[in-house]
Scaffold this active site. Structure first.
Site, PDB file in Angstrom:
ATOM      1  N   GLY A 118       0.725  -0.780  -0.417  1.00 39.74           N
ATOM      2  CA  GLY A 118       0.265   0.152   0.048  1.00 39.74           C
ATOM      3  C   GLY A 118       0.821   0.984   0.214  1.00 39.74           C
ATOM      4  CB  SER A 119       4.237   1.864  -0.718  1.00 38.78           C
ATOM      5  OG  SER A 119       4.650   1.850  -1.662  1.00 38.78           O
ATOM      6  CG  ASN A 120       2.667   3.260  -5.591  1.00 35.16           C
ATOM      7  OD1 ASN A 120       2.977   4.108  -6.274  1.00 35.16           O
ATOM      8  ND2 ASN A 120       2.731   1.743  -5.378  1.00 35.16           N
ATOM      9  CG  LEU A 138      -1.774  -8.679  -6.728  1.00 32.17           C
ATOM     10  CD1 LEU A 138      -0.967  -9.195  -5.911  1.00 32.17           C
ATOM     11  CD2 LEU A 138      -1.118  -7.882  -7.871  1.00 32.17           C
ATOM     12  CB  ILE A 142     -10.800  -4.958 -12.912  1.00 31.16           C
ATOM     13  CG1 ILE A 142      -9.884  -4.047 -11.676  1.00 31.16           C
ATOM     14  CG2 ILE A 142     -12.634  -4.030 -12.656  1.00 31.16           C
ATOM     15  CD1 ILE A 142     -10.671  -4.419 -10.326  1.00 31.16           C
ATOM     16  CG  ASN A 200      -2.987  -1.200 -13.466  1.00 33.51           C
ATOM     17  OD1 ASN A 200      -2.544  -1.548 -12.263  1.00 33.51           O
ATOM     18  ND2 ASN A 200      -2.100  -1.815 -14.054  1.00 33.51           N
ATOM     19  CG  HIS A 252       2.209  -3.335 -14.933  1.00 36.41           C
ATOM     20  ND1 HIS A 252       1.933  -4.512 -15.169  1.00 36.41           N
ATOM     21  CD2 HIS A 252       3.532  -3.981 -15.357  1.00 36.41           C
ATOM     22  CE1 HIS A 252       2.801  -5.606 -15.367  1.00 36.41           C
ATOM     23  NE2 HIS A 252       3.394  -4.630 -15.918  1.00 36.41           N
ATOM     24  CD  GLU A 308      11.250  12.112 -10.193  1.00 40.74           C
ATOM     25  OE1 GLU A 308      11.257  10.968  -9.897  1.00 40.74           O
ATOM     26  OE2 GLU A 308      11.247  12.676 -10.858  1.00 40.74           O
TER      27      GLU A 308
HETATM   28  C1  GAR Z   1       3.611  -1.782  -7.427  1.00 44.51           C
HETATM   29  O1  GAR Z   1       5.191  -1.746  -7.709  1.00 44.51           O
HETATM   30  C2  GAR Z   1       2.612  -1.801  -8.251  1.00 44.51           C
HETATM   31  O2  GAR Z   1       3.388  -1.052 -10.136  1.00 44.51           O
HETATM   32  C3  GAR Z   1       2.983  -3.102  -8.340  1.00 44.51           C
HETATM   33  O3  GAR Z   1       2.455  -3.747  -7.090  1.00 44.51           O
HETATM   34  C4  GAR Z   1       3.319  -3.293  -6.819  1.00 44.51           C
HETATM   35  C5  GAR Z   1       2.286  -2.130  -5.325  1.00 44.51           C
HETATM   36  O4  GAR Z   1       2.942  -1.872  -4.092  1.00 44.51           O
HETATM   37  N1  GAR Z   1       1.613  -3.758  -9.066  1.00 44.51           N
HETATM   38  C6  GAR Z   1       1.260  -4.550 -10.417  1.00 44.51           C
HETATM   39  O5  GAR Z   1       2.668  -5.515  -9.867  1.00 44.51           O
HETATM   40  C7  GAR Z   1       0.050  -5.108 -11.314  1.00 44.51           C
HETATM   41  N2  GAR Z   1       0.470  -5.733 -11.813  1.00 44.51           N
HETATM   42  P1  GAR Z   1       2.761  -0.734  -3.182  1.00 44.51           P
HETATM   43  O6  GAR Z   1       1.320  -1.949  -2.245  1.00 44.51           O
HETATM   44  O7  GAR Z   1       3.633  -0.532  -2.413  1.00 44.51           O
HETATM   45  O8  GAR Z   1       2.020   0.319  -3.437  1.00 44.51           O
END
Ligand code: GAR
Length: 197
Positions: free
Chosen positions: A18-20, A92, A95, A109, A111, A183
């Site tokens: 969940g950092s994003n 993951l 949808i 999304n 990626h 960023e």
């Molecule tokens: C992120 O790097 C995102 O780009 C990737 O999962 C990570 C989630 O990090 N998404 C995928 O791989 C989708 N196919 P987070 O939980 O720390 O945000």
């Protein structure tokens, strides 16, 4: 008197750390954006994003795959929070088509590669970075795209690149990717859902 713009609610779907999600919430709050993260949807009660949401005071819906694929349940959860936009940030599960249709043009999304390289079913997180190293790619990056009916397709909104060095490992590539996400992604979310009518 000038009224501030009415807020528009976003749901972030996330299955992992969940950092994003946290970066997006922090950015919207810090900039006084009319966009507001009103809900986190996850399919894993033990995901890191659940603790982050609690700390940030954002409601969480923990839904099973069956809930997510049931239109009455899924749309009911979103309608209860007046959700107008969806951000997939490390979510993951596939949808379901009814949700893609309902949020056409209003769901994005992220990626962790330069699509169309290293996308598709099973390509998430560390698996993507392992594939980048195995392929000998000299660069990688992030892609933000609108969500369509197929994994990791749909119109590309934004890409950012970073070199891959001979000394890189999946872990160091992952760190570079998270830095790029931190960023760029919160600002790209704002731009993707603006101008707000
Ligand atoms: C992120 O790097 C995102 O780009 C990737 O999962 C990570 C989630 O990090 N998404 C995928 O791989 C989708 N196919 P987070 O939980 O720390 O945000």
């Amino acid at each position: 008197m000038i009224q501030p713009p009415a807020s528009k609610n976003i749901a972030i779907f996330a299955s992992g750390n969940g950092s994003n999600a946290e970066n997006i919430i922090a950015h919207l709050r810090a900039t006084g954006s009319p966009l507001n993260v009103a809900l986190i949807v996850t399919n894993r009660a033990d995901a890191g994003v659940v603790q982050r949401a609690a700390r940030l005071g954002v409601p969480v819906a923990v839904l099973t795959r069956r809930d997510i694929n049931d239109p009455a349940t899924m749309l009911g959860v979103l309608e209860a929070q007046d959700i107008e936009f969806i951000v997939l940030a490390g979510f993951l599960l596939m949808i379901p088509p009814f949700l893609v249709d309902r949020f056409e043009g209003r769901m994005i999304n992220i990626h962790p590669s330069l699509l169309p390289r290293h996308g598709g079913k099973g390509m998430f997180g560390r698996h993507v970075h392992e594939a980048v190293i195995a392929a000998g790619d000299r660069e990688t990056g992030i892609t933000v795209h609108r969500v369509s009916h197929h994994y990791d397709s749909g119109a590309v909104i934004f890409q950012a690149r970073v070199p891959v060095d001979s000394t890189d490992t999946p872990a160091t590539v992952e760190a570079k990717i998270h830095a790029l996400e931190r960023e760029h992604f919160p600002r790209v979310v704002c731009e993707a859902f603006s101008p707000i009518p």
